[in-house]
Write a protein that holds these residues in place. Structure first.
Motif, short mmCIF file in Angstrom:
data_model
loop_
_atom_site.label_atom_id
_atom_site.label_comp_id
_atom_site.label_asym_id
_atom_site.label_seq_id
_atom_site.Cartn_x
_atom_site.Cartn_y
_atom_site.Cartn_z
N ASP A 303 0.81 -1.22 0.00
CA ASP A 303 0.00 0.00 0.00
C ASP A 303 0.85 1.27 0.00
O ASP A 303 0.36 2.34 0.37
CB ASP A 303 -0.92 0.02 1.22
N GLU A 304 2.09 1.18 -0.41
CA GLU A 304 3.01 2.32 -0.29
C GLU A 304 2.50 3.55 -1.04
O GLU A 304 2.41 4.64 -0.47
CB GLU A 304 4.40 1.93 -0.80
N GLN A 305 2.16 3.40 -2.32
CA GLN A 305 1.72 4.55 -3.10
C GLN A 305 0.41 5.12 -2.58
O GLN A 305 0.22 6.34 -2.54
CB GLN A 305 1.58 4.15 -4.58
N GLN A 306 -0.50 4.25 -2.17
CA GLN A 306 -1.79 4.71 -1.63
C GLN A 306 -1.59 5.52 -0.36
O GLN A 306 -2.22 6.58 -0.18
CB GLN A 306 -2.68 3.51 -1.35
N ILE A 307 -0.71 5.06 0.52
CA ILE A 307 -0.46 5.77 1.77
C ILE A 307 0.21 7.11 1.50
O ILE A 307 -0.13 8.14 2.11
CB ILE A 307 0.40 4.90 2.71
N LYS A 308 1.15 7.16 0.56
CA LYS A 308 1.82 8.41 0.24
C LYS A 308 0.84 9.43 -0.33
O LYS A 308 0.89 10.62 0.01
CB LYS A 308 2.96 8.16 -0.74
N GLU A 309 -0.04 8.99 -1.22
CA GLU A 309 -1.03 9.90 -1.80
C GLU A 309 -2.02 10.39 -0.74
O GLU A 309 -2.40 11.57 -0.74
CB GLU A 309 -1.78 9.19 -2.92
N LEU A 310 -2.42 9.50 0.17
CA LEU A 310 -3.33 9.90 1.23
C LEU A 310 -2.68 10.94 2.14
O LEU A 310 -3.32 11.93 2.52
CB LEU A 310 -3.75 8.67 2.04
N ALA A 311 -1.42 10.74 2.47
CA ALA A 311 -0.72 11.68 3.35
C ALA A 311 -0.58 13.05 2.68
O ALA A 311 -0.75 14.09 3.32
CB ALA A 311 0.65 11.12 3.72
N ARG A 312 -0.28 13.06 1.39
CA ARG A 312 -0.11 14.34 0.68
C ARG A 312 -1.41 15.14 0.62
O ARG A 312 -1.39 16.36 0.50
CB ARG A 312 0.39 14.09 -0.74
N ALA A 313 -2.57 14.46 0.70
CA ALA A 313 -3.86 15.14 0.56
C ALA A 313 -4.35 15.75 1.85
O ALA A 313 -5.42 16.37 1.86
CB ALA A 313 -4.90 14.15 0.04
N PRO A 317 0.04 19.12 4.11
CA PRO A 317 0.58 17.95 3.40
C PRO A 317 1.62 17.18 4.21
O PRO A 317 2.56 17.77 4.76
CB PRO A 317 1.19 18.57 2.14
N LEU A 318 1.40 15.88 4.31
CA LEU A 318 2.30 15.00 5.05
C LEU A 318 3.05 14.10 4.07
O LEU A 318 2.67 13.95 2.92
CB LEU A 318 1.50 14.15 6.04
N GLN A 319 4.11 13.49 4.57
CA GLN A 319 4.91 12.57 3.77
C GLN A 319 5.66 11.63 4.69
O GLN A 319 5.63 11.78 5.92
CB GLN A 319 5.90 13.34 2.89
N ILE A 320 6.31 10.64 4.13
CA ILE A 320 7.14 9.74 4.93
C ILE A 320 8.45 10.45 5.24
O ILE A 320 9.21 10.81 4.33
CB ILE A 320 7.39 8.42 4.19
#
Length: 664
Positions: A303-313, A317-320
């Motif tokens: 789920d890496e890409q999904q989590i990154k997109e969710l955090a950016r929204a 804006p959040l990120q890893i």
């Protein structure tokens, strides 16, 4: 004016007018080359690095900053070697220059993090107050004893025990002061990504590529390991202690180690000149297999890409920003205390952990304008939860150096049995590996206090690859997420996430009955629902249920991370989404309904319905089902209130709810 040129074809001098266009210089350079491809022609202010394609440069020599006697280094590829590449460059050049537009260079296209934009707008100088002992001027004056210091001032860093320069202070140290005579080559990005790999093909073009042959032009230079003078991140701040407590809960229950990605953002860190800190708002745990003395982890995770997109929204804006893992073991004699394993006489990060950190950092470079490629280094932090000397648990934070990342990329080092030692691999000329290992040295002080250089083959201490990062918790916590009660992902058997649990809690919070703020409603219920939704693990789980679309998930994460959850309108955008309405439909269908005759019949009696105790509704339901004394048991007549439709089977002439006469 005189312009000196140095290329692989030799040294040349050209006498040009200061107002001459750069194309005139390019034409003269091409006359001295041997079958050069003009689309690969590049100039630099130093022998290696900072190369800039001349096809991207416009203007005359004077406006570019070239002055009399300047030395320019030239590189290019022969025409036949770069034919496909030249076609691509020509194509892009035509596109970029269409309509008079100027092609932008890689570092000019970079979109930096807001914290980098912030520091680039500041001078970063360290203010000082007037010194009463040495300052002889008035309060409005300034002298060498009170004038601001540069952010890279060595005496200030030594006085405040700051071991590493911040990244932006380091860049400020490397960047020359801009003046009218500053050359264009001096204004090029001062950094380039470090590489210890053999250049293939060889720039000289005089021999077959590695591993068939090698020369001084394509082989990497010898490496001297040294402490990195700067660090990409200066401080790790965890927004709330509850974040770490929830992460530790799995180890406390099972004794197995855990791993999690740090979700957060970057902010200026004022404790260090031009510093940057990573603020952690949540820990997301990917699929993993924990053991008593380690864990197994798959990369990349599902789920890496999904989590990154969710955090950016999210609203902010959040990120890893890094990752965290536990290395905890209870003491044998006292199980309430943890073993103290990481200390100066042991190790801080093992060689295996340092190599893993290098892999992760190399895969996540930072977009920066200070590098000729637009990418440099990484801000991902490695955090470890481990035992302390007094038997407690504490967080330690590190990064690995750019040398470590380059050595891992070149496949030069590997972990050893001793966790504090890194092994240097042997050279391998086979076609599968084709590993070239240059000479590697490290310096240390011997027992006599002398600085000694020693070969790093076959091994060297892991400390030469580490960069320390301070860490802590804020004095006045204000986390983005206000709740930490929902079960954490990927903890099967310990904490299980289910949509039934979500629907049950939504029903308990009366979510289906909460309208938009313009239609009124109980503000306390609204605030309670908003606070419950402000949970990273809950939002991330809802994104996997397929009940809410990706666009509606962005609305949900913005609502959950809103800075003011007490605002009556904070839920309005979410309530209007189709995904929320779908969720409310499922909540109503899975929640036991009230009996048909137990509530008011019209909208005019909504307030009366709120005044009826829940226990009375339960009694009505039992009576309607013939349990605990219904009509048949009482043996009497059923009487109904014409006002609130209350059914009375206990006798009496008046309604027990509103007091009006009953009709039989």
């Amino acid at each position: 004016m005189l312009v000196r040129i140095r290329s692989k074809d030799g040294n040349f001098r050209f006498d040009l007018a200061p107002t001459a266009d750069v194309s005139e210089l390019v034409a003269k350079i091409l006359e001295t080359t041997n079958n050069a491809d003009p689309f690969t022609l590049a100039i630099s202010n130093r022998p290696r690095g900072n190369e800039t394609l001349v096809s991207t440069i416009n203007g005359n020599l004077q406006t570019l900053g070239l002055s009399h006697g300047d030395l320019v280094f030239v590189s290019y590829k022969p025409r036949e070697e770069s034919a496909p590449e030249a076609a691509t460059v020509a194509e892009s050049s035509q596109t970029a220059h269409a309509g008079g537009a100027v092609a932008k260079r890689p570092w000019e296209l970079v979109q930096e993090d807001p914290v980098d934009t912030y520091w680039r707008s500041k001078d970063g100088k360290i203010p000082r107050e007037r010194d009463p002992r040495f300052c002889k001027h008035g309060p409005a004056g300034m002298c060498e004893y009170c004038m601001p210091l540069e952010p890279y001032d060595a005496a200030y860093h030594a006085e405040h025990s700051i071991k590493h320069l911040s990244y932006h202070a380091y860049i400020r140290k490397l960047t020359p002061k801009i003046s009218a005579t500053t050359s264009s080559t001096a204004l090029l990005p001062p950094l380039s990504q470090l590489s210890y790999k053999v250049k293939v093909p060889c720039p000289s073009g005089g021999h077959p590529p590695w591993p068939a042959s090698i020369c001084t032009a394509c082989q990497p230079s010898a490496i001297t390991l040294q402490s990195q003078p700067f660090r990409m991140i200066d401080h790790l701040e965890i927004a709330s202690t509850a974040i770490v407590d929830r992460f530790l809960h799995a180890w406390r229950r099972t004794g197995t180690q855990r791993f999690g990605w740090l979700i957060g953002h970057y902010e200026p860190y004022e404790e260090v000149p031009m510093g940057v800190k990573a603020v952690v708002e949540a820990i997301h745990e990917p699929p993993q297999e924990g053991e008593l003395d380690g864990l197994s982890l798959g990369l990349p995770w599902e789920d890496e890409q999904q989590i990154k997109e969710l955090a950016r929204a999210s609203a902010k804006p959040l990120q890893i920003v890094g990752y965290i893992f536990t290395d905890l073991e209870p003491e044998e004699k006292d199980r309430t205390r943890t073993m103290y394993k990481r200390h100066p006489q042991s190790f801080y990060l093992s060689s295996l952990e340092a190599i893993f950190a290098a892999h992760v950092q190399k895969a996540n470079p930072t977009p920066l304008r200070s590098s000729d490629t637009g990418l440099f280094g990484s801000r991902l932090v490695t955090a470890v939860l481990t035992g302390t000397a007094d038997g407690g648990i504490d967080v330690s934070a590190y990064q690995v150096s750019e040398q470590a990342c380059a050595m891992v990329e070149a496949d030069m080092i590997e972990a050893s049995v001793d966790p504090g030692i890194v092994r240097v691999k042997e050279e391998d000329r086979s076609e599968d590996s084709a590993r070239y290992v240059p000479d590697v040295f490290f310096r240390y002080k011997n027992e006599y206090g002398l600085d000694v250089q020693k070969s790093a083959k076959p091994c060297f201490p892991v400390e030469y690859l580490l960069v320390n990062v301070s860490n802590g918790f804020p004095q006045n916590p204000s986390p983005v997420f206000h709740s930490a009660t929902f079960p954490i992902e990927n903890r099967p058997g310990l904490e299980n996430q289910s949509i039934e649990q979500v629907l049950r809690q939504l029903a308990e919070l009366h979510a289906p009955d909460i309208p938009e703020s313009s239609r009124g409603g109980d503000q306390r219920q609204r605030a309670a629902l908003a606070s419950w939704l402000s949970d990273w693990h809950l939002v991330a789980f809802l994104g996997t249920t397929q009940l809410i679309s990706s666009d509606d998930m962005k609305v949900l994460i913005r609502t959950a991370t809103s800075p003011n959850l007490d605002d009556p309108t904070v839920l309005d955008a979410l309530i209007r989404t189709d995904g929320w309405q779908t969720l409310m439909t499922f909540t109503r269908e899975t929640t036991p309904a009230r009996p048909a005759g137990s509530g008011p019949s019209g909208p005019a009696h909504t307030a009366m319905d709120e005044d009826i105790p829940p226990e009375l509704f339960d009694q009505i339901a039992r009576d309607s089902a013939g349990q605990g004394g219904g009509f048949a048991a009482a043996g009497g007549s059923e009487r109904v209130c014409p006002h609130c439709t209350f059914v009375n089977t206990h006798g009496g002439s008046d309604c027990e709810i509103c007091g009006l006469p009953l009709q039989g």
